[in-house]
Motif scaffolding. Sequence first.
Motif, PDB file in Angstrom:
ATOM      1  N   GLY A  73       0.931  -1.141  -0.098  1.00 47.05           N
ATOM      2  CA  GLY A  73      -0.063  -0.011  -0.068  1.00 47.05           C
ATOM      3  C   GLY A  73       0.863   1.199  -0.045  1.00 47.05           C
ATOM      4  N   THR A  74       2.174   1.161   0.774  1.00 50.25           N
ATOM      5  CA  THR A  74       2.836   2.267   0.630  1.00 50.25           C
ATOM      6  C   THR A  74       3.300   2.745  -0.828  1.00 50.25           C
ATOM      7  OG1 THR A  74       3.774   1.623   2.691  1.00 50.25           O
ATOM      8  CG2 THR A  74       5.077   3.083   1.394  1.00 50.25           C
ATOM      9  N   VAL A  75       3.756   1.666  -1.585  1.00 52.29           N
ATOM     10  CA  VAL A  75       4.027   1.903  -3.227  1.00 52.29           C
ATOM     11  C   VAL A  75       2.900   2.500  -3.843  1.00 52.29           C
ATOM     12  CG1 VAL A  75       5.034   0.805  -5.228  1.00 52.29           C
ATOM     13  CG2 VAL A  75       6.078   0.442  -2.847  1.00 52.29           C
ATOM     14  N   GLY A  76       1.653   1.755  -3.551  1.00 54.27           N
ATOM     15  CA  GLY A  76       0.473   2.186  -4.278  1.00 54.27           C
ATOM     16  C   GLY A  76       0.187   3.596  -3.876  1.00 54.27           C
ATOM     17  N   GLY A  77       0.449   4.145  -2.834  1.00 54.34           N
ATOM     18  CA  GLY A  77       0.283   5.624  -2.548  1.00 54.34           C
ATOM     19  C   GLY A  77       0.997   6.409  -3.462  1.00 54.34           C
ATOM     20  N   ALA A  78       2.267   5.995  -3.607  1.00 49.43           N
ATOM     21  CA  ALA A  78       3.177   6.846  -4.465  1.00 49.43           C
ATOM     22  C   ALA A  78       2.949   6.571  -6.081  1.00 49.43           C
ATOM     23  CB  ALA A  78       4.450   6.527  -4.255  1.00 49.43           C
ATOM     24  N   ARG A  79       2.611   5.271  -6.489  1.00 47.75           N
ATOM     25  CA  ARG A  79       2.088   5.050  -7.791  1.00 47.75           C
ATOM     26  C   ARG A  79       1.005   5.953  -8.095  1.00 47.75           C
ATOM     27  NH1 ARG A  79       0.848   0.219  -7.257  1.00 47.75           N
ATOM     28  NH2 ARG A  79       3.073  -0.660  -7.473  1.00 47.75           N
ATOM     29  N   GLU A  80       0.014   5.931  -7.335  1.00 52.60           N
ATOM     30  CA  GLU A  80      -1.247   7.007  -7.657  1.00 52.60           C
ATOM     31  C   GLU A  80      -0.694   8.396  -7.842  1.00 52.60           C
ATOM     32  OE1 GLU A  80      -5.088   8.005  -8.165  1.00 52.60           O
ATOM     33  OE2 GLU A  80      -4.150   5.970  -7.892  1.00 52.60           O
ATOM     34  N   ALA A  81       0.113   8.967  -7.274  1.00 52.66           N
ATOM     35  CA  ALA A  81       0.790  10.242  -7.741  1.00 52.66           C
ATOM     36  C   ALA A  81       1.339  10.301  -8.993  1.00 52.66           C
ATOM     37  CB  ALA A  81       1.544  10.744  -6.592  1.00 52.66           C
ATOM     38  N   PHE A  82       2.135   9.309  -9.136  1.00 53.67           N
ATOM     39  CA  PHE A  82       2.567   8.753 -10.715  1.00 53.67           C
ATOM     40  C   PHE A  82       1.652   9.034 -11.644  1.00 53.67           C
ATOM     41  CE2 PHE A  82       3.414   5.327 -13.272  1.00 53.67           C
ATOM     42  CZ  PHE A  82       4.493   5.798 -13.950  1.00 53.67           C
ATOM     43  N   PHE A  83       0.741   8.165 -11.289  1.00 56.55           N
ATOM     44  CA  PHE A  83      -0.466   7.979 -12.425  1.00 56.55           C
ATOM     45  C   PHE A  83      -0.931   9.474 -12.746  1.00 56.55           C
ATOM     46  CE2 PHE A  83      -2.269   3.444 -11.136  1.00 56.55           C
ATOM     47  CZ  PHE A  83      -1.024   2.926 -11.705  1.00 56.55           C
ATOM     48  N   ASN A  84      -1.059  10.359 -11.784  1.00 60.65           N
ATOM     49  CA  ASN A  84      -1.510  11.747 -11.857  1.00 60.65           C
ATOM     50  C   ASN A  84      -0.584  12.683 -12.125  1.00 60.65           C
ATOM     51  OD1 ASN A  84      -4.622  11.604 -11.303  1.00 60.65           O
ATOM     52  ND2 ASN A  84      -3.694  10.251  -9.880  1.00 60.65           N
ATOM     53  N   GLY A  85       0.757  12.348 -12.654  1.00 62.90           N
ATOM     54  CA  GLY A  85       1.906  13.100 -13.048  1.00 62.90           C
ATOM     55  C   GLY A  85       2.259  13.995 -11.790  1.00 62.90           C
ATOM     56  N   VAL A  86       2.240  13.642 -10.740  1.00 61.99           N
ATOM     57  CA  VAL A  86       3.112  14.390  -9.601  1.00 61.99           C
ATOM     58  C   VAL A  86       4.067  13.430  -9.294  1.00 61.99           C
ATOM     59  CG1 VAL A  86       2.636  15.110  -7.337  1.00 61.99           C
ATOM     60  CG2 VAL A  86       0.679  15.393  -8.795  1.00 61.99           C
ATOM     61  N   PRO A  87       5.390  14.398  -9.015  1.00 55.79           N
ATOM     62  CA  PRO A  87       6.707  13.284  -8.667  1.00 55.79           C
ATOM     63  C   PRO A  87       6.305  12.717  -7.344  1.00 55.79           C
ATOM     64  CG  PRO A  87       6.941  15.539  -9.728  1.00 55.79           C
ATOM     65  CD  PRO A  87       5.634  15.405  -9.648  1.00 55.79           C
ATOM     66  N   SER A  88       6.829  11.691  -7.134  1.00 54.16           N
ATOM     67  CA  SER A  88       6.572  10.823  -5.849  1.00 54.16           C
ATOM     68  C   SER A  88       7.603   9.875  -5.562  1.00 54.16           C
ATOM     69  CB  SER A  88       5.229  10.037  -5.919  1.00 54.16           C
ATOM     70  OG  SER A  88       5.075   9.142  -6.994  1.00 54.16           O
ATOM     71  N   LEU A  89       7.701   9.684  -4.300  1.00 53.93           N
ATOM     72  CA  LEU A  89       8.611   8.617  -3.712  1.00 53.93           C
ATOM     73  C   LEU A  89       7.860   7.815  -2.478  1.00 53.93           C
ATOM     74  CD1 LEU A  89      10.424  11.276  -4.055  1.00 53.93           C
ATOM     75  CD2 LEU A  89      12.211  10.291  -2.788  1.00 53.93           C
ATOM     76  N   SER A  90       8.121   6.590  -2.553  1.00 50.43           N
ATOM     77  CA  SER A  90       7.788   5.481  -1.415  1.00 50.43           C
ATOM     78  C   SER A  90       8.848   5.267  -0.835  1.00 50.43           C
ATOM     79  CB  SER A  90       6.984   4.252  -2.141  1.00 50.43           C
ATOM     80  OG  SER A  90       7.783   3.669  -2.940  1.00 50.43           O
ATOM     81  N   ILE A  91       8.818   5.431   0.597  1.00 52.76           N
ATOM     82  CA  ILE A  91       9.676   5.277   1.681  1.00 52.76           C
ATOM     83  C   ILE A  91       9.468   4.066   2.560  1.00 52.76           C
ATOM     84  CG2 ILE A  91      11.356   6.341   3.129  1.00 52.76           C
ATOM     85  CD1 ILE A  91      10.605   8.952   1.926  1.00 52.76           C
ATOM     86  N   SER A  92      10.258   3.091   2.683  1.00 54.41           N
ATOM     87  CA  SER A  92      10.019   1.956   3.705  1.00 54.41           C
ATOM     88  C   SER A  92      11.261   1.543   4.500  1.00 54.41           C
ATOM     89  CB  SER A  92      10.028   0.825   2.840  1.00 54.41           C
ATOM     90  OG  SER A  92       8.564   0.908   2.085  1.00 54.41           O
ATOM     91  N   TYR A  93      11.372   1.335   5.773  1.00 55.79           N
ATOM     92  CA  TYR A  93      12.404   0.922   6.681  1.00 55.79           C
ATOM     93  C   TYR A  93      12.285  -0.557   6.835  1.00 55.79           C
ATOM     94  CZ  TYR A  93      14.974   0.382  11.019  1.00 55.79           C
ATOM     95  OH  TYR A  93      15.778   0.009  11.971  1.00 55.79           O
ATOM     96  N   ASP A  94      13.568  -1.187   6.849  1.00 57.35           N
ATOM     97  CA  ASP A  94      13.649  -2.678   6.836  1.00 57.35           C
ATOM     98  C   ASP A  94      13.489  -2.802   8.602  1.00 57.35           C
ATOM     99  OD1 ASP A  94      13.840  -5.280   6.453  1.00 57.35           O
ATOM    100  OD2 ASP A  94      16.177  -5.176   6.161  1.00 57.35           O
ATOM    101  N   TRP A  95      12.417  -2.866   9.109  1.00 56.34           N
ATOM    102  CA  TRP A  95      12.228  -3.092  10.573  1.00 56.34           C
ATOM    103  C   TRP A  95      12.490  -4.307  10.986  1.00 56.34           C
ATOM    104  CZ3 TRP A  95      10.721   0.257  14.442  1.00 56.34           C
ATOM    105  CH2 TRP A  95      10.258  -0.401  15.787  1.00 56.34           C
TER     106      TRP A  95
END
Length: 316
Positions: A122-144
């Motif tokens: 879902g984290t990547v999904g949030g960034a991908r949705e912005a990408f779909f709409n032409g807004v630069p985006s980054l998804s960030i995850s920490y290897d807990w």
Amino acid sequence: MAENSISTSSSRPVIMVTNDDGIDAPGLRALVEVLVASDRYDVQVCAPDSEKSAVSHSITWRNAVSVSRVEIEGATAYSVSGTPADCASLGISKALFPTIPDLVLSGINMGSNCGYHVVYSGTVGGAREAFFNGVPSLSISYDWAGGRSTIQDFKLGAEACLPLLNAVLTEIKNKTYPEAQRCFLNIDLPTNIANHKGYKVTKQGRSIIKMGWKQVISNTQGAKMLSTMTMENDSSAGAETTAASTTSEGPALFKREVKGAQIDGDDTDYKALQEGYITVTPLGALSRAEGDCESYFREWLPRVAAEFQSASASAL
């Protein structure tokens, strides 16, 4: 493509933050805290009102979502009853905030998102949705890692990302950043973030946690998923008995359990992350097949059609 709102040298870039762990998650709060403390950005938050891990790119379609104002110091923040993709879409739509953000950040997720698990995230999904709409985006995850990681690591991770964010925003302002329709970035932070080895551009690999199913007697038993790439067995799992051994009445309950892992080789996101690098992986959204699959099926389909026509003619 969305219009760039960094119009003059005196303008403060607008960053919108979302996630899939929920608006109260320590990863999001640490990221927002670091962004606000830098005093370089206008920070907006539009995040799920509860955990929405592993929902991928699902969206709310038929029903309305509810939105509530949330107090987060230094930011304008709202919680949303929908998914991460809903939050990203709403946040960049100008229906909630007056401007389209210059950059969307999704995270910081509790657990890495590498390899095939990018599809579940879902984290990547949030960034991908912005990408779909032409807004630069980054998804960030920490290897807990349980027993090794602490909440403070999220702040260290956010601080480690600042050079990347500033560089991206500078490129956007100078109109030298790749068009947002071409790719977005998936960033994974290593467990020992305080002693990371630097930044490394990687490619998405094929690593995946292999999952199976176990019949259980309680919905609270079984495996607990921390993220789409990190699985830990619940301490009560060993004492589990199956529903079938106790009763045959009512619906049966099944839960996922870890069966093993498929780990990719060199030069992939997961491998570099385990080596201690902050991985920067450009992603797109087209699900192209690999290798010679397309050429194979170009030859295969005419044969199938010919055999079908031959069989149909013989039946007449």
